[in-house]
Design a protein around this motif. Sequence first.
Motif, PDB file in Angstrom:
ATOM      1  N   LYS A  15      -9.716   0.925   1.692  1.00 14.70           N
ATOM      2  CA  LYS A  15     -10.605  -0.007   2.780  1.00 14.70           C
ATOM      3  C   LYS A  15     -10.819  -1.544   2.106  1.00 14.70           C
ATOM      4  O   LYS A  15     -10.997  -2.507   2.417  1.00 14.70           O
ATOM      5  N   SER A  16     -11.336  -1.546   0.961  1.00 14.32           N
ATOM      6  CA  SER A  16     -11.690  -2.468  -0.398  1.00 14.32           C
ATOM      7  C   SER A  16     -10.814  -3.971  -0.439  1.00 14.32           C
ATOM      8  O   SER A  16     -10.802  -4.298  -1.116  1.00 14.32           O
ATOM      9  N   GLY A  17      -9.118  -2.939  -0.161  1.00 15.35           N
ATOM     10  CA  GLY A  17      -8.376  -3.921  -0.916  1.00 15.35           C
ATOM     11  C   GLY A  17      -7.948  -4.552   0.563  1.00 15.35           C
ATOM     12  O   GLY A  17      -8.079  -4.738   1.682  1.00 15.35           O
ATOM     13  N   VAL A  18      -7.126  -5.513   0.249  1.00 14.29           N
ATOM     14  CA  VAL A  18      -6.670  -6.378   1.529  1.00 14.29           C
ATOM     15  C   VAL A  18      -4.836  -5.773   1.877  1.00 14.29           C
ATOM     16  O   VAL A  18      -4.439  -4.887   1.143  1.00 14.29           O
ATOM     17  N   ILE A  19      -5.248  -5.505   2.747  1.00 12.15           N
ATOM     18  CA  ILE A  19      -4.473  -4.507   3.743  1.00 12.15           C
ATOM     19  C   ILE A  19      -2.869  -5.261   4.403  1.00 12.15           C
ATOM     20  O   ILE A  19      -2.906  -6.480   4.357  1.00 12.15           O
ATOM     21  N   PHE A  42       0.070  -0.126   0.952  1.00 11.94           N
ATOM     22  CA  PHE A  42       0.814   0.828   1.895  1.00 11.94           C
ATOM     23  C   PHE A  42       1.365   1.061   1.318  1.00 11.94           C
ATOM     24  O   PHE A  42       1.615   2.619   0.833  1.00 11.94           O
ATOM     25  N   GLN A  43       2.685   0.399   0.366  1.00  9.29           N
ATOM     26  CA  GLN A  43       4.007   0.640  -0.751  1.00  9.29           C
ATOM     27  C   GLN A  43       3.288   2.211  -1.522  1.00  9.29           C
ATOM     28  O   GLN A  43       3.892   2.880  -2.159  1.00  9.29           O
TER      29      GLN A  43
END
Length: 159
Positions: free
Chosen positions: A25-29, A34-35
């Motif tokens: 959640k704290s990262g850049v989506i 996701f990979q």
Amino acid sequence: GSVVAVAWAVVANHGGGYSYRLCPKSGVISEQCFQRGALRFAGNSSWIVYTSGERKEIPRTTVSVGTHPAGSEWARNPVPGCRMCPTYETCGPRAEPGPPPGSDAWQAWSICSAACDGSHVSDLSSCPSGTAQFPEPVSGLSSFENKSWPFSIMDRVIV
């Protein structure tokens, strides 16, 4: 890591496989996030979980060779579609889609291949006898599409 239960539901059964992924959640989506967050399955079973609460354990078919991202685990959709006719022999080689909504040849091929997969029997609760693409995990659990399926597929993954 912890083992947690996750689930998904089938509406239009186009077969194929699936994997589970997380992005912090704290990262850049992003797709890249996701990979990097591909999860591994825990154990060798999935469960059919009915809306009534009943659960049926079924063996899960999982692969990790030839997957993307490399080494990630994918599971086969456990609900077989119907094989009403041999697609290549009946419909010919797959047509190039072209720009949206697709070429006329692609549209015709898509309709033909969907019919070979049982789209015209989608109102049945399961595939006609002898036409399931692979053995049903639970008797009668197969079809191309059935918008009223009262179940989800549950797995356990390592987080």
